[in-house]
Design a protein around this motif. Structure first.
Motif, PDB file in Angstrom:
ATOM      1  N   LEU B 153      15.672  14.221  -6.836  1.00  0.00           N
ATOM      2  CA  LEU B 153      15.437  13.880  -7.783  1.00  0.00           C
ATOM      3  C   LEU B 153      15.327  11.860  -8.426  1.00  0.00           C
ATOM      4  O   LEU B 153      14.066  11.585  -7.829  1.00  0.00           O
ATOM      5  CB  LEU B 153      16.293  14.157  -9.776  1.00  0.00           C
ATOM      6  N   SER B 154      15.606  11.361  -8.133  1.00  0.00           N
ATOM      7  CA  SER B 154      15.911   9.582  -7.607  1.00  0.00           C
ATOM      8  C   SER B 154      15.370   9.719  -6.572  1.00  0.00           C
ATOM      9  O   SER B 154      14.428   8.937  -7.005  1.00  0.00           O
ATOM     10  CB  SER B 154      17.745   9.574  -8.091  1.00  0.00           C
ATOM     11  N   LYS B 155      15.121   9.760  -5.309  1.00  0.00           N
ATOM     12  CA  LYS B 155      14.581  10.073  -4.146  1.00  0.00           C
ATOM     13  C   LYS B 155      13.065  10.234  -4.968  1.00  0.00           C
ATOM     14  O   LYS B 155      11.887   9.675  -4.278  1.00  0.00           O
ATOM     15  CB  LYS B 155      15.004  10.788  -3.648  1.00  0.00           C
ATOM     16  N   GLU B 156      13.170  11.051  -5.371  1.00  0.00           N
ATOM     17  CA  GLU B 156      11.359  11.807  -5.772  1.00  0.00           C
ATOM     18  C   GLU B 156      10.605  10.895  -6.595  1.00  0.00           C
ATOM     19  O   GLU B 156       9.340  10.523  -6.119  1.00  0.00           O
ATOM     20  CB  GLU B 156      11.669  12.822  -6.281  1.00  0.00           C
ATOM     21  N   VAL B 157      11.901  10.700  -7.563  1.00  0.00           N
ATOM     22  CA  VAL B 157      10.931   8.754  -7.844  1.00  0.00           C
ATOM     23  C   VAL B 157      10.773   8.141  -7.364  1.00  0.00           C
ATOM     24  O   VAL B 157       9.267   7.348  -7.608  1.00  0.00           O
ATOM     25  CB  VAL B 157      11.954   8.692  -9.788  1.00  0.00           C
ATOM     26  N   HIS B 158      11.632   7.416  -6.523  1.00  0.00           N
ATOM     27  CA  HIS B 158      11.942   6.311  -5.455  1.00  0.00           C
ATOM     28  C   HIS B 158      10.543   6.585  -4.623  1.00  0.00           C
ATOM     29  O   HIS B 158       9.093   5.428  -4.734  1.00  0.00           O
ATOM     30  CB  HIS B 158      12.648   6.103  -4.689  1.00  0.00           C
ATOM     31  N   ASN B 159       9.964   7.714  -4.053  1.00  0.00           N
ATOM     32  CA  ASN B 159       8.869   8.182  -3.473  1.00  0.00           C
ATOM     33  C   ASN B 159       7.659   7.720  -3.931  1.00  0.00           C
ATOM     34  O   ASN B 159       6.743   7.042  -3.711  1.00  0.00           O
ATOM     35  CB  ASN B 159       8.956   9.439  -2.545  1.00  0.00           C
ATOM     36  N   ASP B 160       7.694   8.202  -5.184  1.00  0.00           N
ATOM     37  CA  ASP B 160       6.153   8.235  -6.287  1.00  0.00           C
ATOM     38  C   ASP B 160       6.046   6.892  -6.489  1.00  0.00           C
ATOM     39  O   ASP B 160       5.097   6.519  -6.335  1.00  0.00           O
ATOM     40  CB  ASP B 160       6.132   8.804  -6.967  1.00  0.00           C
ATOM     41  N   CYS B 161       7.065   5.713  -6.168  1.00  0.00           N
ATOM     42  CA  CYS B 161       6.723   4.466  -6.757  1.00  0.00           C
ATOM     43  C   CYS B 161       5.792   4.128  -6.089  1.00  0.00           C
ATOM     44  O   CYS B 161       5.281   3.154  -5.395  1.00  0.00           O
ATOM     45  CB  CYS B 161       7.839   3.975  -6.428  1.00  0.00           C
ATOM     46  N   GLU B 162       6.280   4.481  -4.947  1.00  0.00           N
ATOM     47  CA  GLU B 162       6.613   3.736  -3.356  1.00  0.00           C
ATOM     48  C   GLU B 162       4.398   4.396  -3.196  1.00  0.00           C
ATOM     49  O   GLU B 162       3.796   3.739  -2.817  1.00  0.00           O
ATOM     50  CB  GLU B 162       6.413   4.574  -2.228  1.00  0.00           C
ATOM     51  N   MET B 163       4.628   5.491  -3.287  1.00  0.00           N
ATOM     52  CA  MET B 163       2.791   5.888  -3.201  1.00  0.00           C
ATOM     53  C   MET B 163       2.000   5.001  -4.517  1.00  0.00           C
ATOM     54  O   MET B 163       0.844   5.106  -4.224  1.00  0.00           O
ATOM     55  CB  MET B 163       3.045   7.631  -4.016  1.00  0.00           C
ATOM     56  N   VAL B 164       2.759   5.122  -5.251  1.00  0.00           N
ATOM     57  CA  VAL B 164       1.383   4.303  -6.114  1.00  0.00           C
ATOM     58  C   VAL B 164       1.615   2.524  -5.974  1.00  0.00           C
ATOM     59  O   VAL B 164       0.316   2.164  -5.904  1.00  0.00           O
ATOM     60  CB  VAL B 164       2.544   4.318  -7.635  1.00  0.00           C
ATOM     61  N   ALA B 165       2.600   2.443  -5.021  1.00  0.00           N
ATOM     62  CA  ALA B 165       2.061   1.029  -4.631  1.00  0.00           C
ATOM     63  C   ALA B 165       1.253   0.855  -3.618  1.00  0.00           C
ATOM     64  O   ALA B 165       0.489   0.538  -3.145  1.00  0.00           O
ATOM     65  CB  ALA B 165       2.703   0.698  -4.010  1.00  0.00           C
ATOM     66  N   ILE B 166       1.043   2.333  -2.586  1.00  0.00           N
ATOM     67  CA  ILE B 166       0.489   2.431  -1.840  1.00  0.00           C
ATOM     68  C   ILE B 166      -1.167   2.357  -2.545  1.00  0.00           C
ATOM     69  O   ILE B 166      -2.387   2.083  -1.604  1.00  0.00           O
ATOM     70  CB  ILE B 166       0.291   3.956  -0.451  1.00  0.00           C
ATOM     71  N   LEU B 167      -1.642   3.315  -3.188  1.00  0.00           N
ATOM     72  CA  LEU B 167      -2.328   3.587  -3.985  1.00  0.00           C
ATOM     73  C   LEU B 167      -2.868   2.512  -4.346  1.00  0.00           C
ATOM     74  O   LEU B 167      -4.795   2.554  -4.631  1.00  0.00           O
ATOM     75  CB  LEU B 167      -2.097   4.342  -4.588  1.00  0.00           C
ATOM     76  N   ALA B 168      -2.660   1.561  -4.877  1.00  0.00           N
ATOM     77  CA  ALA B 168      -2.731   0.289  -5.832  1.00  0.00           C
ATOM     78  C   ALA B 168      -3.364  -0.657  -4.722  1.00  0.00           C
ATOM     79  O   ALA B 168      -3.713  -1.678  -4.573  1.00  0.00           O
ATOM     80  CB  ALA B 168      -1.967   0.104  -6.295  1.00  0.00           C
ATOM     81  N   SER B 169      -3.067  -0.718  -3.613  1.00  0.00           N
ATOM     82  CA  SER B 169      -3.769  -1.497  -2.422  1.00  0.00           C
ATOM     83  C   SER B 169      -5.122  -1.103  -1.771  1.00  0.00           C
ATOM     84  O   SER B 169      -4.805   0.031  -1.767  1.00  0.00           O
ATOM     85  CB  SER B 169      -2.651  -1.991  -1.091  1.00  0.00           C
ATOM     86  N   HIS B 170      -5.710  -1.633  -1.901  1.00  0.00           N
ATOM     87  CA  HIS B 170      -7.115  -1.804  -2.005  1.00  0.00           C
ATOM     88  C   HIS B 170      -7.306  -1.370  -1.170  1.00  0.00           C
ATOM     89  O   HIS B 170      -8.583  -0.150  -0.926  1.00  0.00           O
ATOM     90  CB  HIS B 170      -7.790  -3.142  -1.954  1.00  0.00           C
ATOM     91  N   SER B 171      -7.304  -1.750   0.161  1.00  0.00           N
ATOM     92  CA  SER B 171      -8.506  -2.038   1.750  1.00  0.00           C
ATOM     93  C   SER B 171      -8.253  -0.267   1.808  1.00  0.00           C
ATOM     94  O   SER B 171      -6.753   0.398   2.206  1.00  0.00           O
ATOM     95  CB  SER B 171      -8.576  -2.342   2.530  1.00  0.00           C
ATOM     96  N   ALA B 172      -8.935   0.763   2.918  1.00  0.00           N
ATOM     97  CA  ALA B 172      -9.116   2.177   3.644  1.00  0.00           C
ATOM     98  C   ALA B 172      -8.557   1.992   4.267  1.00  0.00           C
ATOM     99  O   ALA B 172      -7.638   2.939   4.268  1.00  0.00           O
ATOM    100  CB  ALA B 172     -10.475   2.214   3.688  1.00  0.00           C
ATOM    101  N   GLU B 173      -7.961   0.627   5.165  1.00  0.00           N
ATOM    102  CA  GLU B 173      -6.656   0.906   6.092  1.00  0.00           C
ATOM    103  C   GLU B 173      -5.535   0.612   5.779  1.00  0.00           C
ATOM    104  O   GLU B 173      -4.865   0.770   6.203  1.00  0.00           O
ATOM    105  CB  GLU B 173      -7.023  -0.954   7.177  1.00  0.00           C
ATOM    106  N   GLU B 174      -5.354  -0.439   4.656  1.00  0.00           N
ATOM    107  CA  GLU B 174      -3.830  -0.162   4.013  1.00  0.00           C
ATOM    108  C   GLU B 174      -3.561   0.906   3.682  1.00  0.00           C
ATOM    109  O   GLU B 174      -2.089   1.755   3.784  1.00  0.00           O
ATOM    110  CB  GLU B 174      -3.842  -1.301   2.886  1.00  0.00           C
TER     111      GLU B 174
END
Lengths: 261, 261
Positions: B153-174
């Motif tokens: 469960l904790s790992k899933e929370v961590h992964n989701d946070c990472e996804m939030v970080a990816i999505l908050a990065s602006h460019s399509a390339e990133e």
DNA sequence: CACCTTATTTGACTTAGGTCAATAAGTATT
DNA sequence: AATACTTATTGACCTAAGTCAAATAAGGTG
């Protein structure tokens, strides 16, 4: 910055008077229905209470912990608010989340015992620190604690999925509307006003969280105000048309579940 | 569509031959180091195994469950891949995540006992179904199961946070770079090739997940190929320059933790 | 195999939102 | 209170990415 290191926690704690401490016990805490003691007996709650550290309030800019620190325990905000962020390779601060009273912090660090983000306080804030090793021992004694911890983890996963949904929605209006509605509903479930509240975070922090430029956030606020959706004056926000905001920002899991096909 | 309803699960299961079933037991499953049995004894693993349902493989388009369904249990992909999505109020499919072998699905439904997303199969896929009530009973008997469930469960929370970080990065390339690197590292930890793999999802699905238009995803793939960062032919991807991709998409928690200031 | 349908790519054009710059309104400091 | 500093707003301009449209490729079906 260094003020939460080592023994400082205990010195902070010892500064609290006994009467104040009594008011802050889990048994008398208003956040209990959102927090770990859900479903626990009086005696069990007391046991939990006994392992919790309550420090003197943190002030704006103080850190609960930093990215890379060894995981010691989870934190529950009791008043105030914090931001969770990391520094990207360009040295920019990227905000991953905001936490309000009753919300648990550090759940993502359980699995690898390292905090992956830094958590800094946005305004004068109180928090409970729950040492994880002791919490884990207690869970084997108290089944409902175990259950509630799992539920809170699950809820965190759910919230994060919702955030992913918000961030994948393209427009600045959708994102800001979703963000404001999220705050609104979180305040509401804490028996605070759902329509009028203070933003403890700066425009820059909102922008970082939503993945936009500050100027875009500012402009979107202005546009919402022009359209009569809300009144905003710096940090003070008053939502005037929740329905219209929900129409804009309804790209979330929960709202779409109600309008399920 | 309706083929996973009610008793159908049992009829699927009964179709599997006994020898095949033996090969699929937790005790002999290659995914065990990523899955629930971590830290469990042979006997405990056997107990866990006995509550797991293994259905005949699902086919492209089949659903494990749908948004709004009552929560019955969690699923672990053993081969193939799935997407998790919801339908927004405009009737569009919004993808919230992809799951690969060894990954747990449905963790966000524990707290409110309702699946908040639909999960559909992207290619021929096998999954273990772990009924939650029985899993919960087992956790009180088997402490390491309890612990591992919490870690996951904790790992899933961590992964989701990472996804939030990816999505908050602006460019399509990133975003696309981060997405490909995420897949790459997930394949790697499953002892599959980190550099060459098949995308089981369509461009449209990647686009939905990353919050971009299909055309943008397609163009970004083409640009990456022109720049020699990868070779792409439809679903087949070969990463040629991981470092350069990481430089582009390094806006994630883990990579920033290594380059921690 | 020919036909149909769907997925992907590419081009042309438009626009939302980013960047840069100036201003204004708060806050903090002396 | 005056100063400097920070944060927020607004305008002007430009670029990344969205939209529309067409071409191509792949897969599926009778």
């Amino acid at each position: 910055m260094a003020d939460i290191k080592q023994g400082k926690i205990k010195s902070r704690e010892s500064q609290l008077s006994t009467t104040l401490k009594d008011q802050l016990r889990c048994q008398s805490c208003g956040l209990t229905p959102l927090c770990l003691p859900v479903g626990m007996s009086e005696a069990e709650t007391e046991k939990l209470d006994s392992i919790v550290h309550r420090n003197t309030p943190y002030h704006k800019g103080d850190h609960l912990f930093r990215q890379g620190d060894k995981f010691k325990g989870i934190y529950v905000i009791t008043s105030g608010s914090v931001k969770s962020y990391y520094i990207n390779k360009h040295g920019e601060e990227c905000i991953v989340g905001f936490y309000l009273p009753g919300e648990l912090i550090g759940l993502d660090a359980i699995h690898n015992r390292v905090y992956s983000c830094s958590v800094a306080v946005l305004e004068t804030t109180s928090a409970c620190e729950v040492p994880f090793s002791q919490l884990q021992s207690l869970t084997s004694e108290i089944p409902s604690l175990q259950h509630q911890l799992m539920c809170l983890l699950s809820k965190e996963v759910h919230n994060d999925c919702e955030m992913v949904a918000i961030l994948a929605s393209h427009s600045a209006e959708e994102r800001l509307a979703s963000f404001l509605l999220s705050l609104s509903s979180r305040y509401k479930s804490r028996s605070l006003s759902a329509l009028e509240f203070n933003l403890s975070m700066s425009r820059t922090e909102i922008a970082s969280f939503l993945g936009h430029a500050v100027e875009t956030v500012s402009r979107t606020f202005s546009r919402f105000q022009e359209q009569g959706l809300l009144e905003v004056n710096r940090k003070q926000v008053k939502l005037l048309n929740i329905e219209a905001l929900a129409d804009l920002g309804g790209n979330t899991l929960t709202s779409s579940t109600t309008g399920f096909p």
